[in-house]
Design a protein around this motif. Structure first.
Motif, PDB file in Angstrom:
ATOM      1  N   ASP A  18     -11.855 130.909 108.234  1.00  0.00           N
ATOM      2  CA  ASP A  18     -11.611 132.345 108.426  1.00  0.00           C
ATOM      3  C   ASP A  18     -12.904 133.124 108.565  1.00  0.00           C
ATOM      4  O   ASP A  18     -13.887 132.805 107.923  1.00  0.00           O
ATOM      5  N   LYS A  68     -20.739 123.335 103.488  1.00  0.00           N
ATOM      6  CA  LYS A  68     -19.332 123.644 103.255  1.00  0.00           C
ATOM      7  C   LYS A  68     -19.035 125.109 103.525  1.00  0.00           C
ATOM      8  O   LYS A  68     -18.029 125.442 104.143  1.00  0.00           O
ATOM      9  N   LEU A 127     -22.168 133.979 102.391  1.00  0.00           N
ATOM     10  CA  LEU A 127     -22.675 133.400 101.151  1.00  0.00           C
ATOM     11  C   LEU A 127     -23.660 132.291 101.466  1.00  0.00           C
ATOM     12  O   LEU A 127     -24.656 132.114 100.766  1.00  0.00           O
ATOM     13  N   LEU A 187     -14.017 122.214 113.758  1.00  0.00           N
ATOM     14  CA  LEU A 187     -14.247 122.579 112.367  1.00  0.00           C
ATOM     15  C   LEU A 187     -13.366 121.771 111.439  1.00  0.00           C
ATOM     16  O   LEU A 187     -13.756 121.405 110.345  1.00  0.00           O
ATOM     17  N   GLU A 188     -12.139 121.505 111.901  1.00  0.00           N
ATOM     18  CA  GLU A 188     -11.218 120.844 110.990  1.00  0.00           C
ATOM     19  C   GLU A 188     -11.442 119.353 110.887  1.00  0.00           C
ATOM     20  O   GLU A 188     -11.195 118.772 109.848  1.00  0.00           O
ATOM     21  N   TYR A 246     -18.575 138.269  98.930  1.00  0.00           N
ATOM     22  CA  TYR A 246     -19.172 137.403  99.932  1.00  0.00           C
ATOM     23  C   TYR A 246     -18.624 135.998  99.830  1.00  0.00           C
ATOM     24  O   TYR A 246     -18.632 135.399  98.775  1.00  0.00           O
ATOM     25  N   GLY A 247     -18.156 135.482 100.959  1.00  0.00           N
ATOM     26  CA  GLY A 247     -17.726 134.091 100.968  1.00  0.00           C
ATOM     27  C   GLY A 247     -18.135 133.514 102.299  1.00  0.00           C
ATOM     28  O   GLY A 247     -18.641 134.224 103.164  1.00  0.00           O
ATOM     29  N   ARG A 288     -17.143 119.397 102.414  1.00  0.00           N
ATOM     30  CA  ARG A 288     -16.063 120.085 101.691  1.00  0.00           C
ATOM     31  C   ARG A 288     -15.648 119.297 100.461  1.00  0.00           C
ATOM     32  O   ARG A 288     -15.415 119.859  99.395  1.00  0.00           O
ATOM     33  N   ARG A 302     -13.381 134.939  96.665  1.00  0.00           N
ATOM     34  CA  ARG A 302     -13.788 134.713  98.058  1.00  0.00           C
ATOM     35  C   ARG A 302     -14.614 133.455  98.208  1.00  0.00           C
ATOM     36  O   ARG A 302     -14.676 132.887  99.280  1.00  0.00           O
ATOM     37  N   GLN A 303     -15.307 133.054  97.169  1.00  0.00           N
ATOM     38  CA  GLN A 303     -16.194 131.912  97.302  1.00  0.00           C
ATOM     39  C   GLN A 303     -15.508 130.600  96.995  1.00  0.00           C
ATOM     40  O   GLN A 303     -16.093 129.556  97.178  1.00  0.00           O
ATOM     41  N   ALA A 304     -14.281 130.659  96.508  1.00  0.00           N
ATOM     42  CA  ALA A 304     -13.698 129.451  95.930  1.00  0.00           C
ATOM     43  C   ALA A 304     -12.898 128.667  96.953  1.00  0.00           C
ATOM     44  O   ALA A 304     -12.422 129.197  97.945  1.00  0.00           O
ATOM     45  N   ASP A 305     -12.759 127.365  96.697  1.00  0.00           N
ATOM     46  CA  ASP A 305     -11.949 126.516  97.564  1.00  0.00           C
ATOM     47  C   ASP A 305     -10.732 125.972  96.844  1.00  0.00           C
ATOM     48  O   ASP A 305      -9.805 125.516  97.472  1.00  0.00           O
ATOM     49  N   MET A 365      -8.093 133.628  99.170  1.00  0.00           N
ATOM     50  CA  MET A 365      -9.102 132.579  99.329  1.00  0.00           C
ATOM     51  C   MET A 365      -9.257 132.236 100.800  1.00  0.00           C
ATOM     52  O   MET A 365      -8.360 132.434 101.595  1.00  0.00           O
ATOM     53  N   ARG A 366     -10.442 131.696 101.121  1.00  0.00           N
ATOM     54  CA  ARG A 366     -10.739 131.373 102.514  1.00  0.00           C
ATOM     55  C   ARG A 366     -10.236 129.993 102.863  1.00  0.00           C
ATOM     56  O   ARG A 366     -10.415 129.057 102.084  1.00  0.00           O
ATOM     57  N   ASN A 367      -9.654 129.841 104.048  1.00  0.00           N
ATOM     58  CA  ASN A 367      -9.239 128.524 104.504  1.00  0.00           C
ATOM     59  C   ASN A 367     -10.457 127.666 104.778  1.00  0.00           C
ATOM     60  O   ASN A 367     -11.455 128.182 105.216  1.00  0.00           O
ATOM     61  N   PRO A 368     -10.394 126.383 104.600  1.00  0.00           N
ATOM     62  CA  PRO A 368      -9.359 125.601 103.945  1.00  0.00           C
ATOM     63  C   PRO A 368      -9.425 125.723 102.426  1.00  0.00           C
ATOM     64  O   PRO A 368     -10.503 125.823 101.867  1.00  0.00           O
ATOM     65  N   LYS A 402     -16.184 127.075 106.545  1.00  0.00           N
ATOM     66  CA  LYS A 402     -14.977 127.863 106.287  1.00  0.00           C
ATOM     67  C   LYS A 402     -14.429 128.418 107.590  1.00  0.00           C
ATOM     68  O   LYS A 402     -15.198 128.845 108.463  1.00  0.00           O
ATOM     69  N   TRP A 444      -2.917 124.193 102.878  1.00  0.00           N
ATOM     70  CA  TRP A 444      -3.117 125.528 103.463  1.00  0.00           C
ATOM     71  C   TRP A 444      -2.490 125.639 104.830  1.00  0.00           C
ATOM     72  O   TRP A 444      -2.009 126.695 105.232  1.00  0.00           O
TER      73      TRP A 444
END
Ligand code: SF4
Lengths: 186, 378, 305
Positions: free
Chosen positions: C60, C54, C221, A6-7, C216-217, A16, A56-59, A82-85, C58, A150
């Motif tokens: 997590d 994208k 989402l 994933l990374e 939702y993320g 991303r 939650r949706q933001a990077d 916020m969710r990683n990354p 994610k 992060w």
């Protein structure tokens, strides 16, 4: 193992980089330059950047200016939700060294003691061009897999936590979470 | 967790209440937060949680010299900094007892009106986003960009111009600048008509904001409300007429007022003000005198100001903006007090008006008051 | 025989995949056209595809329990099932004699799925969004049902394939001209189902921060965005099938659906948002009256023009 893929996957990193979503959280005067950056003259949606009101949706978290302790608590909570990354751009000379408010009792002088910052923009009220340049630079870093703020935060959590506790007092997290109980779930 | 477990504050059955925290991570509030207690869809109580932006301006100003204070104090209200710097300069001019030259007066007028227009256009962005129409917001910020560009040519900066200075203005108007300004003004007049069609005369906007969050003249005056919010209740109260400064006494303009003091009136007063400001700019350009732009002021290194106190105020895009400066004869002010309009509009008035409105109307009420969070906290 | 089945399954899977991509491209068109209306350049058309990739990337997990997960799956499942019912370009995947009614009600499933999941998330903004959404669906129900009945009475059939067949011949045979009232009502309700202005009340970003979607993320989402795009395409296709003479070849499919989508995008960019009770009373006034008119017209004049 799965995380490794994933990374490092090229395709994922490209996606991303081309779709950074910003949290709508204006922390200081720099926020006034964000609407011009978003609208016709500069238009950051060209690069797939939009702003979303949901954390939650933001990077990407833009720290648009001076940071007071009260805001910093919220910034840390928002950042942890916020969710990683996830990435941070600090905007203006205030997050770097408190800029014109260097002698104010209520501003945070060095932001990177408390949260990891990926890209800094210098200038007192950075111009939209400067913001765009920072965004493009962040996109390049993300594409190459170098924007690892992060990860630094996870690895050096003790260090950041110690600094945060020194500024706000020991159990600030509990108090703040009590206040925002229904907005935070983990 | 489910809806039923949501934070209950009190009440039983269908009358139970819960708490919503709006802001600071929210599209409309900027860095400022409102905690509303809601019953069903109606707000019963609203509490403003300010203080995210407190920087202690009044204390910082005491440690800086009079000249250093200009770049500091204009940061009080971010969308509209020119009015702050002018008010502060006027207070210092009163203390120094100097009269600024005529040309500086006219240039100030032009700059202040441009600042008013750009602040109102910026507000249009927020207002139209609050009701869910993003198109006009995008247009108005793009049109504001034209004014910002002119500002940049005149002063060298986009937002914080540091242009109106104690004693006059810092630079003279560059060649050909007024022609460009006239072009932009004419363009803006045309664009306003388009805004009208899409936004200001839109049926849905009218149904949503007519009769919303009404305030009567007496209440407004007793709370200390000024600016467009007071004018919307029908009082032509404007310091450009009542306590004229800069070149306003020589210019002929009217003051728009509303009738009912509701959200739609507040919106329309601001919209009419853009038009009137365009007119003022046109007149001021036509009558622009020649001459010096700066009155003789003390040498920056020996900028001692005679003891005394002075209060100067301007009509900013949001209301009365004033500075009270006390001098003890040294080169730094002994005390600076800031009288900003947003503290009143954004705390007392907002808490009062938010009672009994729907959740959906919170951003509309908030934006129709046009407060400026950095000015609330200072 | 066995070959037939395999070919059919392959065609179905391919079609679904194509429609999913098309849905995302439609969202790209929506963003691009809105940007042009805003006088901006706007993102490339494939932007939503990148967004979805994208969101899948994610790291997590972001779950609030089983119902929360199910919500987004139901949304996508409903949209896919609805897509399979459509007779597109001569393909008849799941069509049967009553598919019109089923399709109409499957179109509401994505919204309900999102609400189900959102109610489980516990965020107050989601809760507000959920009850707004439910009120809006209730409000849309009456004119929607009446308009569907009007269409059914007009064509005297409930099968989409037959509806298409009945519209062949001249352009005046199109549902749009046979029963303009029903066409108008379904267009208005479509705006409500697609959650765009003036009916984007459930997810008003400036009021309640995206409403049901606020928690939702990530993957959830991504599913929802896909479902939303698909819903967009399904609605546009349904509208072209029922009122614009069907989509029998690729060109008419693209032209008609994009035309319908563009109409929705234009409306969405010039209208502010209603308050929920205003939307409700609006929906029960004009669209209902229009739908009744349409029904009366269909019953009185029958299929005749
Ligand atoms: S760097 Fe300048 S513009 Fe940015 S927050 Fe600090 S004072 Fe404001």
């Amino acid at each position: 193992m799965g995380f490794q893929v994933l990374e490092t996957s090229k395709l994922l990193n490209y996606a991303r980089a081309r779709s950074l979503w910003i949290v709508t959280f204006c922390t200081g005067c720099g926020g006034v330059e964000l609407p011009p950056t978003a609208t016709a003259r500069f238009d950051f949606e060209r690069f797939g950047i939009i702003s979303t009101p949901s954390i939650r949706q933001a990077d990407l978290l833009l720290i648009t200016g001076y940071v007071t302790p009260k805001t910093l608590k919220r910034i840390i909570i928002v950042y942890e939700m916020m969710r990683n990354p996830k990435y941070i751009i600090a905007h203006g000379s205030c997050p770097i060294n408190a800029g014109i408010y260097w002698d104010s009792y209520n501003t945070v002088k060095k932001l990177d003691l408390y949260i990891p910052v990926d890209v800094w923009i210098a200038g007192c009220m950075p111009r939209p061009e400067a913001i765009l340049r920072a965004l493009v630079k962040l996109m390049r870093m993300v594409k190459e897999g170098k924007a690892l703020g992060w990860k630094r935060y996870l690895e050096n959590f003790e260090f950041y936590r110690k600094n945060q506790d020194r500024l706000f007092g020991k159990d600030w997290r509990k108090r703040e979470i009590e206040k925002l109980r229904f907005y935070i779930h983990d | 967790m489910s809806i039923q477990e949501m934070r209950r504050i009190g009440g039983e059955g269908s009358r139970e209440t819960f708490e919503l925290i709006i802001g600071p991570v929210h599209m409309e509030t900027e860095n400022f937060s409102i905690i509303v207690t809601v019953e069903g869809d109606t707000v019963v109580e609203a509490k403003v949680n300010a203080g995210f932006l407190h920087r202690a301006f009044e204390k910082l100003a005491e440690n800086r010299t009079y000249i250093q204070n200009v770049p500091l104090l204009l940061r009080v209200c971010v969308p509209d900094p020119d009015h702050a710097e002018t008010a502060y300069s006027m207070a210092v001019e009163q203390l120094l007892d100097i009269e600024i030259p005529d040309r500086a007066k006219y240039i100030r007028t032009i700059v202040l009106e441009m600042a008013r227009i750009s602040a109102h256009l910026f507000w249009t962005f927020g207002m139209s986003a609050a009701v869910g129409l993003y198109t006009v917001g995008q247009w108005s910020v793009a049109d504001r960009e034209r004014f910002i560009e002119l500002f940049e040519e005149l002063t060298g900066a986009r937002i914080y111009h540091i242009y109106n200075f104690p004693g006059g203005v810092r630079y003279d108007i560059p060649m050909g600048w007024t022609d460009k300004l006239m072009k932009v003004v004419n363009h803006m007049e045309k664009r306003l008509k388009e805004y009208d069609k899409v936004f200001f005369e839109n049926d849905i906007l009218i149904t949503r904001s007519r009769g919303l969050a009404k305030i009567s003249t007496e209440e407004a005056i007793s709370l200390g409300v000024t600016g467009p919010n007071l004018r919307a209740t029908g009082v032509p109260y404007d310091f450009r007429k009542l306590d004229p400064y800069a070149a306003y006494p020589y210019i002929d303009f009217e003051i728009p007022t509303g009738k009912y003091g509701d959200a739609y009136d507040r919106i329309m007063v601001r919209r009419r003000e853009i038009e009137i400001s365009l007119n003022i700019i046109k007149q001021a350009i036509k009558e622009l005198p020649s001459g010096p732009i700066m009155a003789p002021i003390p040498h920056p290194l020996y900028y001692n100001v005679p003891p005394g106190d002075a209060y100067a105020r301007v009509e900013s895009s949001k209301g009365e903006f004033g500075f009270y400066v006390v001098s003890d004869g040294s080169d730094r002010p002994w005390r600076v007090h800031i009288r900003g309009p947003s503290f009143i509009h954004g705390v007392q008035l907002l808490e009062k008006l938010l009672k009994n409105v729907r959740i959906a109307d919170i951003p509309v009420v908030l934006k129709s008051l046009d407060n400026c969070p950095p000015d609330i906290d200072r | 025989m066995a070959l037939d089945v395999i070919v059919e399954i392959l065609a179905t899977v391919g079609m679904v995949f194509l429609l999913l991509i098309l849905g995302l491209i439609f969202m790209g068109i929506a963003r691009k056209v809105s940007a042009r209306i805003h006088r901006r350049i706007g993102p490339p058309l494939y932007q939503p595809i990148l967004d979805v990739i994208k969101l899948w990337s994610k790291i997590d997990p972001s779950s609030h329990g089983l119902t929360f997960d199910l919500g987004s799956l139901i949304a996508l499942g409903g949209a896919i099932t609805a897509a399979l019912l459509l007779p597109i370009m001569g393909l008849k995947l799941l069509s049967f004699s009553g598919d019109f009614i089923v399709l109409m009600y499957l179109m509401e499933l994505p919204a309900l799925g999102i609400m189900l999941g959102a109610a489980a998330s516990g965020n107050p903004f989601s809760a507000v969004g959920v009850y707004r959404g439910l009120i809006l669906i209730t409000g849309a129900q009456l004119p929607y049902a009446l308009a569907v009945m009007a269409v059914a009475a007009e064509y005297k059939t409930l099968s989409l394939t037959e509806i298409v067949a009945l519209q062949q011949g001249s352009i005046l045979n199109w549902g749009l001209f046979r029963n303009p009232f029903a066409a108008l009502v379904i267009a208005i309700i479509g705006l409500a189902l697609l959650d765009v202005q003036p009916f984007d009340i459930p997810s008003a970003p400036a009021e309640i921060s995206m409403g049901p979607m606020v928690e939702y993320g990530g993957k959830h989402l991504a599913l929802m965005l896909t479902a939303h795009g698909l819903e967009f395409v399904v609605f546009a296709t349904m509208y072209s099938i029922v009122f614009l003479g069907g989509v029998s070849d690729p060109i008419s499919f693209i032209v008609k659906t994009v035309f319908v989508a563009l109409l929705a995008i234009f409306i969405m960019n010039v209208y502010p948002r209603w308050r929920i009770e205003q939307a409700f009373s609006y929906l029960w006034k004009y669209p209902t009256a229009l739908a009744l008119l349409g029904l009366v017209k269909a019953v009185m004049l029958g299929g005749a023009m």
